[in-house]
Motif scaffolding. Sequence first.
Motif, PDB file in Angstrom:
ATOM      1  N   LEU A  62      63.182  43.904  41.755  1.00  0.00           N
ATOM      2  CA  LEU A  62      62.547  44.621  42.872  1.00  0.00           C
ATOM      3  C   LEU A  62      61.495  45.606  42.380  1.00  0.00           C
ATOM      4  CD1 LEU A  62      65.645  45.311  45.165  1.00  0.00           C
ATOM      5  CD2 LEU A  62      63.769  43.712  45.591  1.00  0.00           C
ATOM      6  N   VAL A  63      61.789  46.317  41.288  1.00  0.00           N
ATOM      7  CA  VAL A  63      60.801  47.249  40.727  1.00  0.00           C
ATOM      8  C   VAL A  63      59.558  46.498  40.262  1.00  0.00           C
ATOM      9  CG1 VAL A  63      60.376  48.877  38.852  1.00  0.00           C
ATOM     10  CG2 VAL A  63      62.526  48.953  40.094  1.00  0.00           C
ATOM     11  N   CYS A  64      59.762  45.346  39.646  1.00  0.00           N
ATOM     12  CA  CYS A  64      58.625  44.526  39.205  1.00  0.00           C
ATOM     13  C   CYS A  64      57.770  44.090  40.396  1.00  0.00           C
ATOM     14  CB  CYS A  64      59.138  43.316  38.431  1.00  0.00           C
ATOM     15  SG  CYS A  64      57.848  42.184  37.896  1.00  0.00           S
ATOM     16  N   LEU A  65      58.425  43.664  41.479  1.00  0.00           N
ATOM     17  CA  LEU A  65      57.681  43.241  42.668  1.00  0.00           C
ATOM     18  C   LEU A  65      56.926  44.409  43.297  1.00  0.00           C
ATOM     19  CD1 LEU A  65      60.361  40.892  44.270  1.00  0.00           C
ATOM     20  CD2 LEU A  65      58.223  40.197  43.195  1.00  0.00           C
ATOM     21  N   LEU A  66      57.555  45.580  43.348  1.00  0.00           N
ATOM     22  CA  LEU A  66      56.867  46.757  43.889  1.00  0.00           C
ATOM     23  C   LEU A  66      55.657  47.116  43.038  1.00  0.00           C
ATOM     24  CD1 LEU A  66      59.873  49.028  44.941  1.00  0.00           C
ATOM     25  CD2 LEU A  66      58.297  47.796  46.439  1.00  0.00           C
ATOM     26  N   GLY A  67      55.789  46.989  41.721  1.00  0.00           N
ATOM     27  CA  GLY A  67      54.649  47.256  40.851  1.00  0.00           C
ATOM     28  C   GLY A  67      53.503  46.292  41.091  1.00  0.00           C
ATOM     29  N   MET A  68      53.802  45.004  41.251  1.00  0.00           N
ATOM     30  CA  MET A  68      52.742  44.029  41.507  1.00  0.00           C
ATOM     31  C   MET A  68      52.124  44.223  42.888  1.00  0.00           C
ATOM     32  SD  MET A  68      53.971  40.485  39.669  1.00  0.00           S
ATOM     33  CE  MET A  68      55.611  40.396  40.377  1.00  0.00           C
ATOM     34  N   LEU A  69      52.947  44.605  43.872  1.00  0.00           N
ATOM     35  CA  LEU A  69      52.400  44.912  45.194  1.00  0.00           C
ATOM     36  C   LEU A  69      51.458  46.109  45.128  1.00  0.00           C
ATOM     37  CD1 LEU A  69      52.305  44.539  48.269  1.00  0.00           C
ATOM     38  CD2 LEU A  69      54.355  45.961  48.423  1.00  0.00           C
ATOM     39  N   GLY A  70      51.863  47.143  44.393  1.00  0.00           N
ATOM     40  CA  GLY A  70      50.973  48.297  44.232  1.00  0.00           C
ATOM     41  C   GLY A  70      49.690  47.935  43.514  1.00  0.00           C
ATOM     42  N   ALA A  71      49.769  47.046  42.500  1.00  0.00           N
ATOM     43  CA  ALA A  71      48.556  46.622  41.792  1.00  0.00           C
ATOM     44  C   ALA A  71      47.596  45.917  42.736  1.00  0.00           C
ATOM     45  CB  ALA A  71      48.931  45.714  40.620  1.00  0.00           C
ATOM     46  N   LEU A  72      48.115  45.046  43.610  1.00  0.00           N
ATOM     47  CA  LEU A  72      47.250  44.364  44.573  1.00  0.00           C
ATOM     48  C   LEU A  72      46.638  45.361  45.556  1.00  0.00           C
ATOM     49  CD1 LEU A  72      49.306  41.139  45.393  1.00  0.00           C
ATOM     50  CD2 LEU A  72      47.111  41.259  44.223  1.00  0.00           C
ATOM     51  N   GLY A  73      47.457  46.294  46.047  1.00  0.00           N
ATOM     52  CA  GLY A  73      46.938  47.266  47.006  1.00  0.00           C
ATOM     53  C   GLY A  73      45.881  48.165  46.404  1.00  0.00           C
ATOM     54  N   PHE A  74      46.122  48.680  45.204  1.00  0.00           N
ATOM     55  CA  PHE A  74      45.131  49.547  44.563  1.00  0.00           C
ATOM     56  C   PHE A  74      43.895  48.761  44.141  1.00  0.00           C
ATOM     57  CE2 PHE A  74      48.860  52.376  43.766  1.00  0.00           C
ATOM     58  CZ  PHE A  74      48.353  53.489  44.420  1.00  0.00           C
ATOM     59  N   ALA A  75      44.062  47.491  43.776  1.00  0.00           N
ATOM     60  CA  ALA A  75      42.887  46.670  43.445  1.00  0.00           C
ATOM     61  C   ALA A  75      42.010  46.459  44.672  1.00  0.00           C
ATOM     62  CB  ALA A  75      43.327  45.324  42.862  1.00  0.00           C
ATOM     63  N   TYR A  76      42.643  46.237  45.830  1.00  0.00           N
ATOM     64  CA  TYR A  76      41.866  46.077  47.065  1.00  0.00           C
ATOM     65  C   TYR A  76      41.137  47.375  47.421  1.00  0.00           C
ATOM     66  CZ  TYR A  76      40.768  45.088  51.946  1.00  0.00           C
ATOM     67  OH  TYR A  76      40.117  44.909  53.129  1.00  0.00           O
ATOM     68  N   ALA A  77      41.787  48.526  47.160  1.00  0.00           N
ATOM     69  CA  ALA A  77      41.147  49.817  47.420  1.00  0.00           C
ATOM     70  C   ALA A  77      40.216  50.244  46.288  1.00  0.00           C
ATOM     71  CB  ALA A  77      42.222  50.889  47.639  1.00  0.00           C
TER      72      ALA A  77
END
Length: 657
Positions: free
Chosen positions: A182-197
Amino acid sequence: MLQDSAPSRGLSEEERAALGEVYSGRKYGGEVRQLNGLYARHGITGNNAGQGQYHDLIDGVEVELHQRLRNVLANYNKAEVVLAKRTALVVQLNGRTLTEAVELDRRSERAEARVASDDFSAASSSSSATAPTGASASATASRDGGNGAEESAVTLLGQRRETREEARLRLDAETRGSAGALVCLLGMLGALGFAYADLAWGCAASLVVALLGVWRYLAAPKWPIGGKAVDVKRLRGPLERVMTRQTVQETNISVAVPRMEYLDLTYPGSWLPPLWERLPMTAAEVEVDAERHVLQHGSLSLYEQRRRFPIHHWIRHAVLAIGAALLLTLAWVLASPLSVSLPMAWNLLSGPEEIDADGPQALRDVTLWPGDTVAISGQAGCRLSSPSSAVTSMLDCSRLVWGAPARALPEVTVSPELQRLQEAIFRLYTGSPAEDVDLPRYQRALMRRYDRRLLSGLGELKADVKALCDEYYVSDGCYRAERVFDRIDESSPLLAADDAALLSRQDAVWFSRLLLKVLLPAYVKEVEEPFQAWNRSRSGQVRTQLKGRFELAGGGAREAFLERRGLALTELLGDTVNREFRVQGVVEHVGLEGDTLSLALIPEEDAPSFVRGVVPPFMVILLFVVAASQGYLARQGYRRSKAREQKVGRWAAEHLR
């Protein structure tokens, strides 16, 4: 009514003491009444804590039951109750008394206290260390599994501290490693969100979190967090199977529980089937922790079981596979189309180039990649708009064809209907009267004085517009033109009868532009074939498609129809096509169609940054690999886990004594 029934007897002192202990502070009567009937459970009443409270009924009367009295509930019940406010308190149910239930609670508490404090003084002698006989075991189980004697039938044989390895084996579970996933998935989700921003620091921090999650996901099976060793006590005593009643919502469920004297023990699920076949036991040796979980029964050890048959941690694979599949959808949307974003991401990693080309041949001599910055200058021609109802200009200068044409644009003629419509548009836009219309001098003076414009040939114009609308239907233009003709007939009946109409300058210009929306699709269709053949004759063709806000002069073709009179389409198109252009942008897509090089350019300010251009495309590949591999591992682990359960069941049946 229960309160109207005759009392059967009065409360005894023992019953008063039991009621005072269970229902402390409650007021109740001193007379006992009989209550016989069916048991039911209904309704929920919310309390101050926001939790639901169920209600027990016997023969339609709401009663309050001690938890141990629930074990003797039947379809038809015989109870003795005393009246309290709004409810009746049960003092006897189907032969079991409240006094006995309270006494069993006391003994159970004393037994648990003895286990917790290691106080087995009543069983310290050699005689008490001997297990009870079958007769005494039956007497022990006669009342809810309890023993009326004060002496404990349970003997403490020893106490020890778990080893670190035993603690790891005891705490092992199929879900281990799921938190890391779950921590790994949250990290990848944050990477996608910050990359979009387009926040590089946030993307880097999220990737670090994802790596920490991967480390925990891999390390959890061998190095669990919080796996502290506990004290283990070895007990010997009679073991029997006791049925207890548990209430789930409105249903009472009978549950079988292994009980050693007053201690309810929790066995591993795989041990229960062979255990039920061997109960009751007069002398069973078990090792339990503080929460009375059985870790060893005789020679059957939970530690040895998990050494022989390791647990398969397939749930962590399933969590990671499902989460990666969901994130893959998000990454696919951010990186779409992948055929464009992946080459651009690779070029951004390796370093894009800046290319300045002074013609199509210079572009063909270099290797272009998406992400390169290109500046093109030279002679180019706009492409013809597609002949559809959405045409607002004959030429589309967002699609340039570079190179000099090999021949001149051929002469193009149009039908008489188009000629008449173009002439009417010119007169409305410029205010020039028709040459074949004879107007009195005073009427011309009034038209100049009030800035009016004459629309002649009204009937023929309506017919031409209708014919064009039938062939090239422009929903907005045709509908609005039809409404305008109807308004002209209503507002100027005298002039309409003479096949003419007077319009204000503002209305005339607006109407000319409206008629142009009907004219342009037909014009594009007329010149499409010769114009495309002429554009294809350009040497060393390079085609560019400009996406976004490029400053190019390409809309002049539309105004030329309004401002020029006549039908010289060759001259008109020549003026707007053959010009010197200079375009600078970032390559989004490169393609080769035969001998033609095709480029799609976007403005430099719209080009993706390094973070936004690199992270989503490569995340698509990574998430696809993760989802596929972890899904396969989860499936294999689930199958092995089911096979392990069968092996453990057979092994437990062989070693349980």
